[in-house]
Design a protein around this motif. Structure first.
Motif, PDB file in Angstrom:
ATOM      1  N   LYS B 602       0.833  -1.204   0.000  1.00  0.00           N
ATOM      2  CA  LYS B 602       0.000   0.000   0.000  1.00  0.00           C
ATOM      3  C   LYS B 602       0.870   1.258   0.000  1.00  0.00           C
ATOM      4  CE  LYS B 602      -3.926  -0.070   0.019  1.00  0.00           C
ATOM      5  NZ  LYS B 602      -4.716  -0.206  -1.235  1.00  0.00           N
ATOM      6  N   GLY B 603       1.966   1.160   0.748  1.00  0.00           N
ATOM      7  CA  GLY B 603       2.883   2.292   0.803  1.00  0.00           C
ATOM      8  C   GLY B 603       3.447   2.615  -0.565  1.00  0.00           C
ATOM      9  N   GLU B 605       2.148   1.880  -3.378  1.00  0.00           N
ATOM     10  CA  GLU B 605       1.060   2.356  -4.229  1.00  0.00           C
ATOM     11  C   GLU B 605       0.818   3.849  -3.998  1.00  0.00           C
ATOM     12  OE1 GLU B 605      -2.489  -0.714  -5.364  1.00  0.00           O
ATOM     13  OE2 GLU B 605      -2.738   0.489  -3.559  1.00  0.00           O
ATOM     14  N   GLN B 606       0.809   4.208  -2.698  1.00  0.00           N
ATOM     15  CA  GLN B 606       0.497   5.604  -2.359  1.00  0.00           C
ATOM     16  C   GLN B 606       1.631   6.550  -2.726  1.00  0.00           C
ATOM     17  OE1 GLN B 606      -0.718   5.261   1.715  1.00  0.00           O
ATOM     18  NE2 GLN B 606      -2.597   4.223   1.061  1.00  0.00           N
ATOM     19  N   SER B 607       2.843   6.029  -2.721  1.00  0.00           N
ATOM     20  CA  SER B 607       3.971   6.901  -3.060  1.00  0.00           C
ATOM     21  C   SER B 607       4.089   7.070  -4.570  1.00  0.00           C
ATOM     22  CB  SER B 607       5.266   6.344  -2.485  1.00  0.00           C
ATOM     23  OG  SER B 607       5.591   5.154  -3.166  1.00  0.00           O
ATOM     24  N   ASP B 629      -7.006  -6.601  -1.730  1.00  0.00           N
ATOM     25  CA  ASP B 629      -7.460  -5.222  -1.564  1.00  0.00           C
ATOM     26  C   ASP B 629      -8.957  -5.113  -1.804  1.00  0.00           C
ATOM     27  OD1 ASP B 629      -6.158  -3.024  -0.707  1.00  0.00           O
ATOM     28  OD2 ASP B 629      -5.766  -2.189  -2.707  1.00  0.00           O
TER      29      ASP B 629
END
Lengths: 363, 772
Positions: B602-603, B605-607, B629
């Motif tokens: 997730k990290g 993906e968000q970055s 997800d």
């Protein structure tokens, strides 16, 4: 402490019936342990735990545990069944044993879970059962064969007939061999041998003179005398009756040895065994032996090559009696124009008048 | 084509078809109807007939529910206007229609309709390739006319993939958008809309719907497809429908099977009539080996090569049991074929593996054409597909002429006595073997090579594969049945009732999970747990997670446990994959490692990183993480609906991971193992007393004394997989009923627990004293 122990003791009383089979490790904490006891117990436990089990042991143990669990019905075990709330709920729904489902399916429905088979390896279907089947069949076949021998009467008769036939052939062979030997002798084939043999046969060795000393020397001389004759090659004798000569020689040797034995045994001292010509008394030294006149090795040499391997003879002996007989019969016809069956020596090689080679021809 | 002169007008009218149903606005449809209903027409109510004012004439207007004929239906199908969307039919539609008309079922369409009209329940047997899965629901659609009744048609499939792909196909055939008139519904994915008339769905999904609609009142017809596969859900549905059919005489039921043992279905459904349609199959010659094989993998490779060397053109299908075996066989065949080409001028051969965990793109490759000859006039090429038994019924691959059948498949099996549910390599059934052989006769007469003797076929193979209900843990099923309102589970009329012990274990487990009370009644927790499309243990864990201040994290872990393994470990890069996994490793266990990996994903993906690329680099499955997800989002919605708080312990808090470990136990306290001794790698499962090892895939390196595990698997050894370290005190605290020391049999575990109990008590007394 004591309050904490309470439930445990109750528990023991309750389940005593089912517990008998399980091992009683971990002593119940009802009785306070002394420090010594505890140390000992801990040591014992540590030892058991400390041992590293081998892979095979583990696998076996794992499988054993699995099999135990799998083979034990949860319903059959009263200890489990009584405690099971699941079973209680089912009972409430009307379960009284047997299978689940409606009445229609009651006779087909399962009462047992499906068994688990762990397959390791890549054997194809049927290999295991095929292996078992083959083993079983082999065992059955062996048993059947054993039965057959007992049961089969005709085979027994056949065997008896064959044995009788064999014996008859053996007799005829012996006769034929004698004829062949005699005729060879007359014709002068292998004259020396035959001459000597005949002489030997006709004149057994003279009875030894009395007295140990005399006997020994006498024997020795007699052996000496015979030496040249015994060195004649057995192999020069036609193979068809060589066996006959050979067995006669062997019989002769045995006879003489027995004779020696009988002579010496009568003179006492040490008994029969001690008098065996080859016997060596460990207490005798060289002087003793000299004194006893044993210095000259007593040798019984009837025929030097009696103990030799004779391949030609062995091959001939391996034939069955009927075949040997045929060989001798042919030999006689060829060498002496003599028909064993007609008992007649023909003049010419055509043997005109003889119906044939076989016994049947002369019926 | 249509006899309606003004269908173009109808195009304008795109919505509210339901209004067609009242049948009183047919005044201007004399032509299509054949019989006037003028007398019903009331000009003063014209405002209510708004639609009919447009002079609209649907090709379906002439049809009367449960009285249609093939002629009428064909006419509607042939019309220029799509009766379901009122859009003109596309060119593609008519092209497909032609091929549909050639399907074997079409010949018996009238016969089918007659039977359908005269009976409530119908058993339909059609071999693979007869077209039953795509066509029968459409025949029903043209007869049920769901737009008039407002009741849908459901067609169940045992597999998600089948539900999706068949729905797509039928949407194409009907010239509609998938998710509109034709849709599908599978676990964690619902592609239907308000306009949906025909719904393909997994059997499990229909069962879940029935939990809230005991009468299945949304449907006018339920088609159970592939009933011969006897999945757990299909078996339960059959039993339920048997009951519902009695209450709802308007509900039609069709049970479809691909094998001819349909008699069992007939008997079960009160002697329902049977309609059999021959498949489009060719004769298949069957060969047996003269002797049993020592190594069936080796024998299959040899057989494939022999076929390639000596048999005329045609593709090969080889059945093996699992990924590892299949990859091994593919490698060996490829090597040998290279040699054959070099040495003996053999044709080229493409080898494709096929198994469930293979990425879809690679699965798709099995439909590639066989390779061309190496040179012009050279020997023809062929393809060889090495598959698990998913190629047995669910997939249809054209061009297969040769089938190689070693006679094994991996089968799920559950035994309530040791409570182990495992996939074990087992001999297939006779029915399965016939099904496999049939795969060779799809395009032309074929050959099937069975790698066992004829005698073994007759003597060693069971007649039918055991239905899933006999091979499964029923905890989830029992919970569902309770929710479905089935009170008497003991006499529930299943086609093959499970062993009583299986039922007993299921009830017991649900009782320990507090989903059922001691009287066997559904508790509030149980009712709530049944709302989640999860195993009861997972559901209970999720529901109780707010008490441990980590429901967000437990939600993630639950989702990750509901998808296939997210860690990828390719054969050619095992070491690097393991190193990468180690980056996410948490010393306390695999559950926490899963969570770390998910957070990292997730990290990334968000970055703004390319998540796909990131996954590839870190040996994680993008596909499975994405579906986790998706699952998470679905579960989150359910949690929100039921007011289950989503909370987290601050990451800096030293109890962050401890809380998670404790929360695991709220659902999985029955899946705990204790180490046998201090220097052993062997664990003993609590209560069942089974010896197990921790699966080598674990990240746990220091041997903890107590672990909670996600699953107990039996291969050739007994393993527990996905484990996390726990403390025994937690067991007594979180699951005091299950860990009531009195209920334990004498042994190491009992003494260990007794010691823990004492320690806890001592500490409490100490606290109490110091507090005083």
């Amino acid at each position: 402490m004591s309050r904490a122990n309470q439930p445990d003791s109750d528990d023991d009383d309750d389940e005593d019936d089912y517990m008998k089979m399980t091992f009683a490790d971990a002593p119940a904490t009802t009785m306070p342990e002394t420090s010594l006891q505890r140390r000992q117990r801990e040591k014992r436990e540590a030892e058991i735990r400390g041992r590293v089990k081998s892979k095979a042991e583990l696998a076996a143990e794992e499988e054993a545990k699995r099999e135990t669990a799998l083979s034990k019905s949860l319903l059959a075990d009263p200890a489990v069944a009584k405690k099971s709330k699941g079973l209680a709920m089912m009972a409430k729904m009307g379960f009284t044993g047997g299978a689940l489902g409606s009445k229609d399916s009651a006779h087909t429905a399962r009462t047992e879970p499906i068994k688990i088979f762990v397959k390791d390896g890549r054997e194809g279907i049927g290999l295991e059962s095929e292996r078992k089947r083959k083993l079983r069949e082999a065992a059955e076949a062996a048993g059947e064969a054993a039965k057959k021998v007992k049961v089969d009467e005709s085979e027994y008769r056949e065997r008896m007939r064959r044995e009788r036939e064999e014996a008859r052939h053996e007799k005829q062979l012996h006769a034929a061999q004698k004829v062949a030997e005699m005729m060879d002798e007359e014709k002068g084939i292998a004259p020396s041998v035959v001459a000597h043999d005949t002489a030997e046969k006709q004149s057994p060795p003279p009875p030894p003179p009395p007295g140990d000393q005399d006997k020994t020397t006498g024997e020795a001389t007699s052996v000496d005398k015979k030496r040249p004759s015994s060195s004649r090659p057995l192999k020069s004798i036609p193979v068809i009756y060589r066996g006959l000569v050979r067995s006669r020689e062997e019989a002769e040797r045995n006879r003489r040895m027995r004779h020696d034995l009988e002579q010496s045994s009568s003179s006492g001292g040490g008994g029969l065994l001690a008098r065996l010509p080859t016997f060596e008394d460990p207490e005798e030294d060289a002087d003793d032996r000299k004194a006893l006149g044993k210095t000259a090795a007593i040798t019984y040499v009837t025929a030097d090559d009696l103990d030799d391997e004779d391949e030609e003879l062995n091959a001939f002996s391996a034939l069955d009696a009927a075949e040997k007989l045929r060989h001798v019969v042919l030999y006689l016809r060829e060498k002496h124009k003599y028909c064993f069956w007609c008992k007649f020596a023909y003049l010419d090689a055509e043997m005109d008048g003889c119906p044939g080679v076989e016994e049947e021809d002369h019926d | 084509m249509s006899d309606s002169p003004d269908h173009t007008k109808g195009v304008k009218r795109s919505s509210s078809m339901e209004d067609d149903g009242n049948g009183t606005k047919d005044s201007k449809r004399v032509k299509t109807n054949g019989k006037a209903k003028m007398d019903n027409y009331n000009p003063y109510l014209a405002h209510q007939y708004e639609d009919s004012q447009n002079d609209f004439q649907s090709p379906l207007d002439a049809l009367e529910r449960h009285k249609t004929t093939v002629k009428q239906a064909s006419k509607a199908e042939d019309s220029d206007l799509n009766p379901w969307t009122n859009q003109p039919h596309s060119q593609q539609y008519f092209k497909i229609l032609q091929t549909r008309r050639d399907l074997p079922v079409q010949k018996q369409r009238q016969e089918f309709l007659d039977m359908y009209h005269s009976s409530q329940i119908l058993v339909f047997v059609g071999e693979t390739g007869s077209g039953k899965t795509t066509q029968i629901p459409q025949y029903v659609l043209y007869d049920e006319l769901p737009h008039k009744t407002g009741k849908l048609i459901a067609c169940t499939q045992p597999r998600r993939v089948a539900a999706m792909s068949v729905a797509q196909r039928v949407a194409n055939e009907l010239d509609v958008e998938l998710g509109e008139e034709v849709g599908y519904s599978i676990r964690f994915e619902n592609k239907t809309g308000p306009k949906t008339l025909l719904k393909y769905m997994t059997d499990g999904q229909l069962l879940r719907e029935a939990m809230h609609d005991h009468e299945m009142s949304r449907y006018s017809c339920i088609i159970l497809d592939e009933a011969h596969e006897r999945t757990l859900a299909t078996d339960i549905l059959m039993a339920l429908l048997k009951q519902i059919a009695d209450r709802r005489k308007d509900l039609k039921i069709i049970v479809m099977s691909a094998t001819l043992d349909a008699q069992k279905f007939q008997t079960y459904f009160f002697g329902a009539p049977l309609l059999a349609v021959p498949g489009r199959t060719h004769p298949v010659e069957i060969f047996y080996t003269p002797e049993p094989e020592r190594d069936y993998v080796e024998a299959s490779v040899r057989t494939v090569l022999q076929i390639h060397a000596t048999e005329p053109e045609g593709d090969i299908l080889l059945f093996l049991t699992g990924e590892e075996e299949i990859e091994d066989a593919c490698r060996r065949i490829n090597l040998e074929v290279d040699d054959m080409i070099r040495e003996s001028d053999a044709g080229p051969m493409k080898v494709y593996p096929l198994y469930g965990t293979l990425p879809p793109a690679q699965q798709q490759r099995i439909f590639d054409k066989a390779p061309e000859p190496l040179r012009k006039g050279g020997r023809p090429g062929r393809k060889c597909i090495v598959a698990t038994n998913i190629a047995e019924t669910s997939l249809t691959i054209d061009g297969i002429v040769y089938v190689v059948d070693p006679g094994f498949s991996k089968q799920k099996i559950y035994n309530p006595r040791s409570r182990v549910e495992s996939l074990l390599v087992s001999p297939i059934s006779k029915a399965s073997a016939q099904q496999r052989a049939g795969r060779a006769g799809r395009t032309r007469p074929g050959k099937c090579f069975r790698l066992y003797t004829e005698k073994a076929f007759k003597k060693e193979l069971i007649e039918q594969t055991y239905p899933e209900i006999l091979r499964s843990n029923l905890a989830n099923t029992v919970l569902e049945l309770k929710k479905l309102g089935v009170e008497d589970l003991v006499h529930f009329d299943l086609m093959d009732p499970p062993a009583p012990e299986t039922m007993m274990r299921a009830l017991e487990e649900l009782n320990y999970l507090a989903c059922l009370d001691d009287d066997g009644e559904l508790t509030r927790l149980g009712s709530l747990a049944s709302e989640f499309p999860l195993d009861p243990a997972l559901a209970v864990m999720l529901i109780s997670s707010p008490e441990f201040y980590c429901s967000n994290e437990m939600l993630s872990i639950t989702s990750l446990l509901s998808v296939p393994q997210i860690f990828v470990r390719p054969n050619n890069a095992r070491k690097r994959a393991d190193e990468m996994k180690q980056q996410f490793a948490h010393p306390d266990g695999d559950h926490l490692t899963l969570l770390n990996a998910y957070h990292a994903f997730k990290g990334a993906e968000q970055s703004g990183q390319d998540a796909k690329q990131w996954c590839h680099e870190h040996f994680l499955s993008f596909r499975h993480l994405s579906s986790a997800d998706n699952v998470r989002a679905q579960l989150r919605r359910i949690m929100e609906t039921h007011d289950i708080e989503l909370v987290s312990t601050p990451f800096q808090d030293k109890n962050y991971y401890t809380n998670i470990r404790r929360a695991l136990l709220a659902g999985f306290f029955m899946q705990v193992a204790m180490r046998e001794s201090s220097n052993s790698k062997v664990y003993k499962t609590v209560k069942d007393d089974q010896l197990v090892m921790i699966h080598p895939s674990t990240v746990v390196s220091s041997p903890y004394d107590w672990v909670v595990y996600n699953e107990f698997v039996l291969t050739t050894k007994q393993y527990v997989r996905t484990v996390t370290n726990i403390r025994p005190e937690w067991l007594l605290e979180i699951a005091p009923v299950y860990y009531d020391v009195d209920t334990f049999e004498k042994g190491e575990i009992k003494s260990a627990l007794t010691r823990v109990t004492e320690k806890v008590k001592r500490r409490q007394t100490l606290k109490g004293n110091s507090g005083r």
